[in-house]
Design an enzyme around this catalytic site. Sequence first.
Site, PDB file in Angstrom:
ATOM      1  N   TYR A 198      38.295  74.748   8.478  1.00  0.00           N
ATOM      2  CA  TYR A 198      37.950  76.032   7.187  1.00  0.00           C
ATOM      3  C   TYR A 198      36.967  76.775   8.045  1.00  0.00           C
ATOM      4  O   TYR A 198      35.265  76.633   8.284  1.00  0.00           O
ATOM      5  CB  TYR A 198      37.613  75.396   6.207  1.00  0.00           C
ATOM      6  CG  TYR A 198      38.866  74.799   6.160  1.00  0.00           C
ATOM      7  CD1 TYR A 198      40.444  75.771   5.862  1.00  0.00           C
ATOM      8  CD2 TYR A 198      38.960  73.075   5.138  1.00  0.00           C
ATOM      9  CE1 TYR A 198      41.249  74.466   5.068  1.00  0.00           C
ATOM     10  CE2 TYR A 198      40.116  72.543   4.848  1.00  0.00           C
ATOM     11  CZ  TYR A 198      41.508  72.956   5.114  1.00  0.00           C
ATOM     12  OH  TYR A 198      42.355  72.496   4.541  1.00  0.00           O
ATOM     13  N   HIS A 208      44.668  77.943   2.494  1.00  0.00           N
ATOM     14  CA  HIS A 208      43.575  77.935   1.953  1.00  0.00           C
ATOM     15  C   HIS A 208      43.627  79.262   1.073  1.00  0.00           C
ATOM     16  O   HIS A 208      42.292  79.111   1.309  1.00  0.00           O
ATOM     17  CB  HIS A 208      42.606  77.173   2.588  1.00  0.00           C
ATOM     18  CG  HIS A 208      41.771  75.605   2.180  1.00  0.00           C
ATOM     19  ND1 HIS A 208      40.864  76.767   1.005  1.00  0.00           N
ATOM     20  CD2 HIS A 208      41.914  74.463   2.169  1.00  0.00           C
ATOM     21  CE1 HIS A 208      40.547  75.076   0.382  1.00  0.00           C
ATOM     22  NE2 HIS A 208      41.628  73.836   1.491  1.00  0.00           N
TER      23      HIS A 208
END
Length: 401
Positions: free
Chosen positions: A158, A209
């Site tokens: 991420y 996400h």
Amino acid sequence: MSELRITAVRSFCTQPAGARLLIVKVITSEPGLHGLGCATFTQRYRAVEAALEHHIAPLVAGRDPRDSEELWNLMMLNGYWRNGPVLNNAISGVDMALWDIKGKLAGLPCFQLWGGRSRPAAAVYGHAGGATVEAVAEDARRLLAEGVRFVRCQMGGYPGLGGPEAQRPEGAAPGRYFSPRERLEAVPRLFEGLRAALGDEVELLHDIHERLAPIDAVWLAKALEPFRLFFLEDILAPEDIRWFERVRAVCATPLAMGELFNNPQEITPLIAERLIDFIRVHVSQIGGVTPALKLARLCEPFGVRTAWHGPGDTSPVGMAANVHLDVSVPNFGIQEWARRTPLEYDMFPGLPEVRNGYVYPNDMPGWGIEFDEALAARHPCRDGNPSWTEARTPDGALARP
Ligand code: MG
């Protein structure tokens, strides 16, 4: 036992692994009878702790712990403003503990209070990652060798691939960068490579996400359709959920959504209009097991399956509650499972175990999990803010996580 009262609500911050956990213990007037709940909002746990101490604990003191429905509504409505992440987590800590107490009073595991087992165990998915397609495939093979049949695959972690530094303007803040363009190119390439490397049988999942422009999310869901994902997660930010109609209109990629949801008003239209396939809320984030059970029942006739959020910032108590819900509700889909550390197993005796890709609850009353407070006190939370939530696009602007 006609007289039974809540005598104290205590909270415990502990950090046995990466995440800061907040555990709630509700103590009753019956000697030895207490319940455990999860109130973990790992990024803002001190705020939850204060809400519990100053607002929630005084509200439920002296009340009958068996009245979990009345007490959940009291905790939610008493503050007038509601459905925010801090208060929802504080309420969840008490709510889960009340269900634990109820199970202990009945001498039954919690799943037996809701109709018993629909299945003996819950299938889990694990996380595989790496910097290249080959590295992700290798990491996925490690999970497959353990018997896990569902694997979430991410490349570049991420927020994803960083993008070239040379593209940044002068004065761009330091930190984590990602390029939406590179990501749109890389994700279909990742899944094409994974299907070639791992075959068609393995169930593959991916988490966006929320970090795409809505029209790019529509494009990506369509581009991934040939690779038959088990689900594509959080392809849109909560602010953009009206775009799910557009995604549905162009492809049959299964969609999972919900870990950032707090308010039932965000969730209900997606279910009633059949715009998602998996509801993926974080159970403590929506206020505990009482609303999660209602949500699962709401999803059932609409063909939406459960996939409760379950990374390392769901406490072992929260994971036990997830697993009880998983084995009970007929419309269970999949359970996310982050590997727990030996210290967490020591601190939380009874923490459910994964064997051959399935997680099993135990048959002890309530959640079947205990909490070693003395051990937790030796591993206190270390204060700080997360950095992974701060992602920037190539021009230096903050992106929504
Ligand atoms: Mg997620």
